[in-house]
Enzyme design. Structure first.
Site, PDB file in Angstrom:
ATOM      1  N   GLY A   1       0.817  -1.210   0.000  1.00  0.00           N
ATOM      2  CA  GLY A   1       0.000   0.000   0.000  1.00  0.00           C
ATOM      3  C   GLY A   1       0.847   1.255   0.000  1.00  0.00           C
ATOM      4  O   GLY A   1       2.079   1.199  -0.029  1.00  0.00           O
TER       5      GLY A   1
ATOM      6  N   GLY B   1      -5.620  -3.027  -2.311  1.00  0.00           N
ATOM      7  CA  GLY B   1      -4.635  -3.219  -3.385  1.00  0.00           C
ATOM      8  C   GLY B   1      -4.503  -4.690  -3.775  1.00  0.00           C
ATOM      9  O   GLY B   1      -3.525  -5.070  -4.434  1.00  0.00           O
TER      10      GLY B   1
ATOM     11  N   GLU C   1      -0.689 -10.782   2.677  1.00  0.00           N
ATOM     12  CA  GLU C   1      -0.587  -9.945   3.888  1.00  0.00           C
ATOM     13  C   GLU C   1      -1.031 -10.719   5.122  1.00  0.00           C
ATOM     14  O   GLU C   1      -0.422 -10.593   6.188  1.00  0.00           O
ATOM     15  CB  GLU C   1      -1.454  -8.692   3.724  1.00  0.00           C
ATOM     16  CG  GLU C   1      -0.860  -7.685   2.751  1.00  0.00           C
ATOM     17  CD  GLU C   1      -1.768  -6.489   2.524  1.00  0.00           C
ATOM     18  OE1 GLU C   1      -1.270  -5.437   2.131  1.00  0.00           O
ATOM     19  OE2 GLU C   1      -2.992  -6.609   2.724  1.00  0.00           O
TER      20      GLU C   1
ATOM     21  N   GLY D   1      -6.802  -5.153   1.609  1.00  0.00           N
ATOM     22  CA  GLY D   1      -7.031  -5.738   0.286  1.00  0.00           C
ATOM     23  C   GLY D   1      -7.462  -4.724  -0.753  1.00  0.00           C
ATOM     24  O   GLY D   1      -7.766  -5.108  -1.888  1.00  0.00           O
TER      25      GLY D   1
ATOM     26  N   LYS E   1      -8.383   6.550   8.321  1.00  0.00           N
ATOM     27  CA  LYS E   1      -8.649   5.103   8.478  1.00  0.00           C
ATOM     28  C   LYS E   1      -9.055   4.731   9.904  1.00  0.00           C
ATOM     29  O   LYS E   1      -9.355   3.584  10.179  1.00  0.00           O
ATOM     30  CB  LYS E   1      -7.386   4.306   8.120  1.00  0.00           C
ATOM     31  CG  LYS E   1      -6.625   4.774   6.894  1.00  0.00           C
ATOM     32  CD  LYS E   1      -7.353   4.394   5.634  1.00  0.00           C
ATOM     33  CE  LYS E   1      -6.572   4.728   4.377  1.00  0.00           C
ATOM     34  NZ  LYS E   1      -5.434   3.907   4.139  1.00  0.00           N
TER      35      LYS E   1
HETATM   36  O1  LIG Z   1      -4.038  -4.770  -0.626  1.00  0.00           O
HETATM   37  C1  LIG Z   1      -3.573  -3.774  -0.122  1.00  0.00           C
HETATM   38  C2  LIG Z   1      -3.322  -3.606   1.279  1.00  0.00           C
HETATM   39  O2  LIG Z   1      -4.164  -4.294   2.137  1.00  0.00           O
HETATM   40  C3  LIG Z   1      -3.024  -2.202   1.757  1.00  0.00           C
HETATM   41  O3  LIG Z   1      -2.269  -2.324   2.914  1.00  0.00           O
HETATM   42  C4  LIG Z   1      -4.278  -1.399   2.040  1.00  0.00           C
HETATM   43  O4  LIG Z   1      -5.069  -1.353   0.880  1.00  0.00           O
HETATM   44  C5  LIG Z   1      -3.959   0.026   2.524  1.00  0.00           C
HETATM   45  O5  LIG Z   1      -3.267   0.718   1.556  1.00  0.00           O
HETATM   46  P1  LIG Z   1      -2.968   2.277   1.660  1.00  0.00           P
HETATM   47  O6  LIG Z   1      -1.940   2.443   2.731  1.00  0.00           O
HETATM   48  O7  LIG Z   1      -2.486   2.638   0.302  1.00  0.00           O
HETATM   49  O8  LIG Z   1      -4.256   2.946   1.977  1.00  0.00           O
END
Ligand SMILES: O=C[C@H](O)[C@H](O)[C@H](O)COP(=O)(O)O
Length: 303
Positions: free
Chosen positions: A88, A159, A165, A157, A183
Site C-alpha cells: 500500500g 490493493g 498480507e 485488500g 482510516k
Molecule cells: O491490498 C492492499 C493492502 O491491504 C493495503 O495495505 C491497504 O489497501 C492500505 O493501503 P494504503 O496504505 O495505500 O491505503
C-alpha cells in the site's frame, strides 16, 4: 613415546612463526592445494536507498509518514532479524524509516514482502529479500490498512494483497498497522465504502458472487475490474477479487462475516483481519500520532 625437546621446540617455533604471519595478515607462500585468501575479509556494506522522492509532502502523505516512522521506531528493535513489509501507499514510509537507520543496522536483517510492490521496495532500497517459506516466523510485520475499527479489526485488500498480507501478519510475533487519520474509525465500512475485498479462484467467481448476493446479504458485491487493462484485476496469486459491501449491523461483527465468507467454496482469503494487530498507528493532521493498542489503551504521541 615423546619427541626429543629440540624437535618439539623447532615445531613450536615454526607454528608460532606461521601464526604471527596469519594474524598480522602477512601473505605467506601457498602450500600445495591451498587457496589464496581474499585480500580483505571485511564485508563492504552497500549504502541503502530511500524509496521516497525528496520534496514537500501533502498533509495526508505527511500523516502516513508520521505513523510509519513512529511505528518503526517503537517496534523494530536492534535484535529483530526478520521483518515483514506490507503493501500500500503507507508502507514506502516504513521502508524509508528502516533505510534511514543505515546499512550497519540492517546488515543482518531479512525482509519478507507481501507482494510485488513490497518486494520491489525491498530490492530497490538495497535491503535483503527473503520469503516466508524460508522464514515462517517473523519478528515484526508492519502493514497498511484500508480501515481500522476500535478493536483493531481492519479491512485490507484495497490493493488486492490481503492473502499474502494475512500470511505474513500471522507469521509475525508482532503485527502493527500504520495509516493516516482517515482510516481510524469506530466500525468498519465508515469511510471505506468499496466493501470487503475477497480473493477468489477465477473458476468460482460467479458462484461466490451469487452466494454473496443471495445468501450473505451483499447485493452490491462486484468483481473488481482493472483500470488500465480490459477485464478483472488479477492478484499476485493469479486470482480474482470481489468487493462486497455489507450493512453496518454486519460490519460491527467483522469476525462473524469473515468466517461466513471464508466458508464459501472458491474463496481463498477475506480482507478482514480480526484480532490480529498488536497496535495501530494513525498519523494526524496536527502532526501527532494516535496509537491504539489491542488492550484498549490509546496514546497520543507528539511528533
Ligand atoms: O491490498 C492492499 C493492502 O491491504 C493495503 O495495505 C491497504 O489497501 C492500505 O493501503 P494504503 O496504505 O495505500 O491505503
Amino acid at each position: 613415546m615423546s619427541l626429543p625437546t629440540p624437535v618439539v621446540d623447532e615445531i613450536n617455533n615454526l607454528l608460532n612463526e606461521r601464526l604471527s604471519m596469519i594474524t598480522s595478515a602477512v601473505p605467506h607462500p601457498l602450500l600445495p592445494g591451498e587457496q589464496a585468501m581474499p585480500s580483505s575479509t571485511k564485508s563492504v556494506l552497500k549504502p541503502l536507498k530511500s524509496p521516497i522522492p525528496t520534496g514537500e509532502l501533502s498533509v495526508i502523505e505527511k500523516s502516513k509518514q508520521l505513523a510509519a516512522w513512529t511505528a518503526v521506531d517503537q517496534h523494530i528493535r536492534p535484535e529483530h532479524r526478520v521483518i515483514g513489509i506490507g503493501s500500500g501507499s503507507t508502507v514506502p514510509y516504513v521502508v524509508e524509516r528502516i533505510v534511514s537507520k543505515g546499512a550497519e543496522a540492517n546488515k543482518d536483517r531479512v525482509f519478507i514482502p507481501t507482494g510485488f510492490q513490497s518486494k520491489e521496495l525491498i530490492v530497490t532500497s538495497g535491503l535483503v529479500l527473503g520469503d516466508v517459506d524460508q522464514y515462517p516466523t517473523i519478528d515484526v510485520t508492519l502493514d497498511g490498512a484500508d480501515e481500522v475499527d476500535v478493536e483493531l479489526n481492519c479491512i485490507k485488500g484495497g490493493g488486492a494483497c490481503h492473502l499474502r498480507e494475512k500470511v505474513i501478519a500471522e507469521a509475525a510475533n508482532t503485527f502493527v498497522l500504520v495509516a493516516d487519520y482517515r482510516k481510524n474509525v469506530e466500525y468498519l465500512g465508515t469511510n471505506f465504502k468499496a466493501g470487503v475485498p475477497i480473493e477468489v479462484v477465477p473458476f468460482a467467481y460467479a458462484k461466490v458472487l451469487q452466494n454473496l448476493h443471495h445468501v450473505l446479504g451483499s447485493p452490491n458485491a462486484t468483481l473488481r475490474m482493472a483500470r488500465a487493462k480490459a477485464g478483472p484485476v488479477v492478484s499476485d496469486n493469479g486470482n480474482f477479487i470481489i468487493d462486497a459491501p455489507f450493512d453496518r449491523e454486519v460490519m460491527v461483527k467483522p469476525y462473524t462475516i469473515m468466517a461466513q465468507i471464508k466458508m464459501l467454496t472458491g474463496v481463498v482469503e477475506v480482507g478482514l483481519f480480526c484480532h490480529m494487530a498488536r497496535a495501530a498507528y494513525f498519523g494526524n493532521q496536527d502532526g501527532s500520532v494516535t496509537v491504539k493498542w489491542n488492550d484498549g489503551k490509546i496514546e497520543q504521541v507528539k511528533a
